[in-house]
Design a protein around this motif. Sequence first.
Motif, mmCIF file in Angstrom:
data_model
loop_
_atom_site.group_PDB
_atom_site.id
_atom_site.type_symbol
_atom_site.label_atom_id
_atom_site.label_comp_id
_atom_site.label_asym_id
_atom_site.label_seq_id
_atom_site.Cartn_x
_atom_site.Cartn_y
_atom_site.Cartn_z
ATOM 1 N N SER A 160 0.852 -1.187 0.000
ATOM 2 C CA SER A 160 0.000 0.000 0.000
ATOM 3 C C SER A 160 0.890 1.239 0.000
ATOM 4 O O SER A 160 2.095 1.140 0.223
ATOM 5 C CB SER A 160 -0.938 -0.004 1.209
ATOM 6 N N ARG A 161 0.277 2.378 -0.241
ATOM 7 C CA ARG A 161 1.057 3.621 -0.273
ATOM 8 C C ARG A 161 0.246 4.771 0.302
ATOM 9 O O ARG A 161 -0.990 4.774 0.209
ATOM 10 C CB ARG A 161 1.524 3.941 -1.693
ATOM 11 N N ASP A 162 0.972 5.724 0.864
ATOM 12 C CA ASP A 162 0.380 6.963 1.339
ATOM 13 C C ASP A 162 1.022 8.068 0.526
ATOM 14 O O ASP A 162 2.175 8.441 0.792
ATOM 15 C CB ASP A 162 0.640 7.139 2.835
ATOM 16 N N ASN A 163 0.318 8.560 -0.456
ATOM 17 C CA ASN A 163 0.905 9.541 -1.361
ATOM 18 C C ASN A 163 1.227 10.859 -0.660
ATOM 19 O O ASN A 163 2.176 11.555 -1.039
ATOM 20 C CB ASN A 163 -0.025 9.791 -2.545
ATOM 21 N N ALA A 164 0.457 11.200 0.346
ATOM 22 C CA ALA A 164 0.722 12.438 1.076
ATOM 23 C C ALA A 164 2.048 12.371 1.824
ATOM 24 O O ALA A 164 2.701 13.397 2.035
ATOM 25 C CB ALA A 164 -0.415 12.723 2.045
ATOM 26 N N LYS A 165 2.426 11.166 2.213
ATOM 27 C CA LYS A 165 3.682 10.965 2.951
ATOM 28 C C LYS A 165 4.785 10.405 2.082
ATOM 29 O O LYS A 165 5.892 10.156 2.576
ATOM 30 C CB LYS A 165 3.437 10.037 4.138
ATOM 31 N N ASN A 166 4.488 10.165 0.802
ATOM 32 C CA ASN A 166 5.468 9.558 -0.105
ATOM 33 C C ASN A 166 6.064 8.297 0.501
ATOM 34 O O ASN A 166 7.287 8.080 0.478
ATOM 35 C CB ASN A 166 6.582 10.550 -0.458
ATOM 36 N N THR A 167 5.175 7.483 1.039
ATOM 37 C CA THR A 167 5.598 6.280 1.757
ATOM 38 C C THR A 167 4.885 5.059 1.196
ATOM 39 O O THR A 167 3.697 5.114 0.878
ATOM 40 C CB THR A 167 5.295 6.421 3.256
ATOM 41 N N VAL A 168 5.642 3.981 1.093
ATOM 42 C CA VAL A 168 5.083 2.699 0.677
ATOM 43 C C VAL A 168 5.262 1.705 1.818
ATOM 44 O O VAL A 168 6.247 1.767 2.550
ATOM 45 C CB VAL A 168 5.749 2.188 -0.619
ATOM 46 N N TYR A 169 4.271 0.836 1.954
ATOM 47 C CA TYR A 169 4.267 -0.148 3.031
ATOM 48 C C TYR A 169 4.182 -1.552 2.442
ATOM 49 O O TYR A 169 3.644 -1.749 1.351
ATOM 50 C CB TYR A 169 3.071 0.071 3.959
ATOM 51 N N LEU A 170 4.655 -2.505 3.204
ATOM 52 C CA LEU A 170 4.485 -3.906 2.851
ATOM 53 C C LEU A 170 4.072 -4.642 4.113
ATOM 54 O O LEU A 170 4.887 -4.822 5.024
ATOM 55 C CB LEU A 170 5.761 -4.514 2.265
ATOM 56 N N GLN A 171 2.805 -5.011 4.176
ATOM 57 C CA GLN A 171 2.312 -5.806 5.286
ATOM 58 C C GLN A 171 2.540 -7.275 4.948
ATOM 59 O O GLN A 171 2.030 -7.757 3.930
ATOM 60 C CB GLN A 171 0.833 -5.544 5.515
ATOM 61 N N MET A 172 3.294 -7.955 5.778
ATOM 62 C CA MET A 172 3.647 -9.339 5.527
ATOM 63 C C MET A 172 3.048 -10.221 6.621
ATOM 64 O O MET A 172 3.405 -10.070 7.790
ATOM 65 C CB MET A 172 5.170 -9.499 5.489
ATOM 66 N N ASN A 173 2.146 -11.083 6.245
ATOM 67 C CA ASN A 173 1.494 -12.000 7.174
ATOM 68 C C ASN A 173 1.849 -13.442 6.828
ATOM 69 O O ASN A 173 2.323 -13.729 5.725
ATOM 70 C CB ASN A 173 -0.019 -11.811 7.114
ATOM 71 N N SER A 174 1.592 -14.329 7.767
ATOM 72 C CA SER A 174 1.852 -15.759 7.564
ATOM 73 C C SER A 174 3.253 -15.986 7.012
ATOM 74 O O SER A 174 3.450 -16.722 6.042
ATOM 75 C CB SER A 174 0.806 -16.350 6.607
ATOM 76 N N LEU A 175 4.212 -15.366 7.639
ATOM 77 C CA LEU A 175 5.587 -15.435 7.146
ATOM 78 C C LEU A 175 6.139 -16.842 7.239
ATOM 79 O O LEU A 175 5.832 -17.608 8.169
ATOM 80 C CB LEU A 175 6.458 -14.453 7.907
ATOM 81 N N LYS A 176 6.987 -17.166 6.243
ATOM 82 C CA LYS A 176 7.612 -18.476 6.154
ATOM 83 C C LYS A 176 9.130 -18.307 6.166
ATOM 84 O O LYS A 176 9.638 -17.240 5.792
ATOM 85 C CB LYS A 176 7.195 -19.150 4.848
ATOM 86 N N PRO A 177 9.851 -19.348 6.526
ATOM 87 C CA PRO A 177 11.321 -19.240 6.495
ATOM 88 C C PRO A 177 11.859 -18.829 5.118
ATOM 89 O O PRO A 177 12.857 -18.107 5.042
ATOM 90 C CB PRO A 177 11.773 -20.646 6.873
#
Length: 120
Positions: free
Chosen positions: A70-87
């Motif tokens: 996802s991204r917040d254009n007002a903050k010029n920031t991108v996010y990566l939500q990572m769930n169910s992580l694996k080795p």
Amino acid sequence: QVQLVESGGGLVQTGGSLRLSCAASGSFLAIDNMAWYRQAPGKERDLVALIISGGTTNYADSVKGRFTISRDNAKNTVYLQMNSLKPEDTAVYYCEVRAVSPGGSTKYYWGRGTQVTVAS
């Protein structure tokens, strides 16, 4: 020039979650595409997820249904939500953006990377 600052990496157990952030700053008119890549030891750097300025997203097959960009254009920031992580998600994660300079040209920029380690 554009500077990218990544945060949010760390050590997590299998099945856990992490949220990566990447904030862009500097001299630019706009940020077009924003993406996350990852590189495991001895392997090439691969695209994990991409989000364009309009919000359309694309994911690597290996993370579909588990990761959300996802991204917040007002903050010029991108996010990566990572769930169910694996080795196998263990890697250095890099942020990449395509920025439009004040002169109108576009250029890609990379962050320095943040380590994600998933313990089995």
